[in-house]
Write a protein that holds these residues in place. Sequence first.
Motif, PDB file in Angstrom:
ATOM      1  N   GLU A 130       0.628  -1.185   0.042  1.00  0.00           N
ATOM      2  CA  GLU A 130      -0.105  -0.078  -0.140  1.00  0.00           C
ATOM      3  C   GLU A 130       0.744   1.254   0.093  1.00  0.00           C
ATOM      4  N   PHE A 131       2.038   1.343   0.865  1.00  0.00           N
ATOM      5  CA  PHE A 131       2.953   2.237   0.714  1.00  0.00           C
ATOM      6  C   PHE A 131       3.503   2.577  -0.604  1.00  0.00           C
ATOM      7  N   ALA A 182       3.893   5.689  -5.704  1.00  0.00           N
ATOM      8  CA  ALA A 182       3.696   5.488  -7.297  1.00  0.00           C
ATOM      9  C   ALA A 182       2.572   6.489  -7.625  1.00  0.00           C
ATOM     10  N   ARG A 183       1.323   6.452  -6.851  1.00  0.00           N
ATOM     11  CA  ARG A 183      -0.052   7.368  -7.154  1.00  0.00           C
ATOM     12  C   ARG A 183       0.664   8.779  -7.023  1.00  0.00           C
ATOM     13  N   GLN A 184       1.521   9.192  -6.084  1.00  0.00           N
ATOM     14  CA  GLN A 184       1.867  10.587  -5.894  1.00  0.00           C
ATOM     15  C   GLN A 184       2.856  11.070  -7.131  1.00  0.00           C
ATOM     16  N   LEU A 185       3.767  10.084  -7.643  1.00  0.00           N
ATOM     17  CA  LEU A 185       4.612  10.585  -8.488  1.00  0.00           C
ATOM     18  C   LEU A 185       3.809  10.543  -9.766  1.00  0.00           C
ATOM     19  N   LEU A 241      11.481  -6.575  -3.129  1.00  0.00           N
ATOM     20  CA  LEU A 241      11.067  -7.793  -2.413  1.00  0.00           C
ATOM     21  C   LEU A 241       9.459  -7.576  -2.390  1.00  0.00           C
ATOM     22  N   GLU A 242       8.938  -6.627  -1.655  1.00  0.00           N
ATOM     23  CA  GLU A 242       7.565  -6.400  -1.462  1.00  0.00           C
ATOM     24  C   GLU A 242       6.797  -6.425  -2.787  1.00  0.00           C
ATOM     25  N   LEU A 243       7.449  -5.948  -4.095  1.00  0.00           N
ATOM     26  CA  LEU A 243       6.521  -6.061  -5.288  1.00  0.00           C
ATOM     27  C   LEU A 243       6.561  -7.492  -5.832  1.00  0.00           C
ATOM     28  N   GLU A 244       7.713  -8.387  -5.536  1.00  0.00           N
ATOM     29  CA  GLU A 244       7.690  -9.637  -5.750  1.00  0.00           C
ATOM     30  C   GLU A 244       6.604 -10.583  -5.000  1.00  0.00           C
ATOM     31  N   LYS A 245       6.733 -10.019  -3.718  1.00  0.00           N
ATOM     32  CA  LYS A 245       5.645 -10.779  -2.881  1.00  0.00           C
ATOM     33  C   LYS A 245       4.229 -10.728  -3.439  1.00  0.00           C
TER      34      LYS A 245
END
Length: 73
Positions: free
Chosen positions: A10-11, A16-19, A48-52
């Motif tokens: 979520e972070f 990404a949304r802000q950018l 790692l979080e993206l991959e998870k």
Amino acid sequence: MDTAVKYDIEFIKDEARQLVSKGVVNRQQPIYTLCKYVSEREWPLFELELEKNEFLLRDRIIDLLSHERWEED
């Protein structure tokens, strides 16, 4: 003492949304474009979080923004 920042999906989506909303990155760019905005030291945690969550670095940023809100013009 562990001082590393813990990234959750979520972070990452919020960042990404802000950018995208600031016009810094484009929705159609690959997710790995975000590495420019994350410290080199913390990128492995981010990755790692993206991959998870089954995101590939070649996926588009728009894939992270699955619930965008659109405002009327």
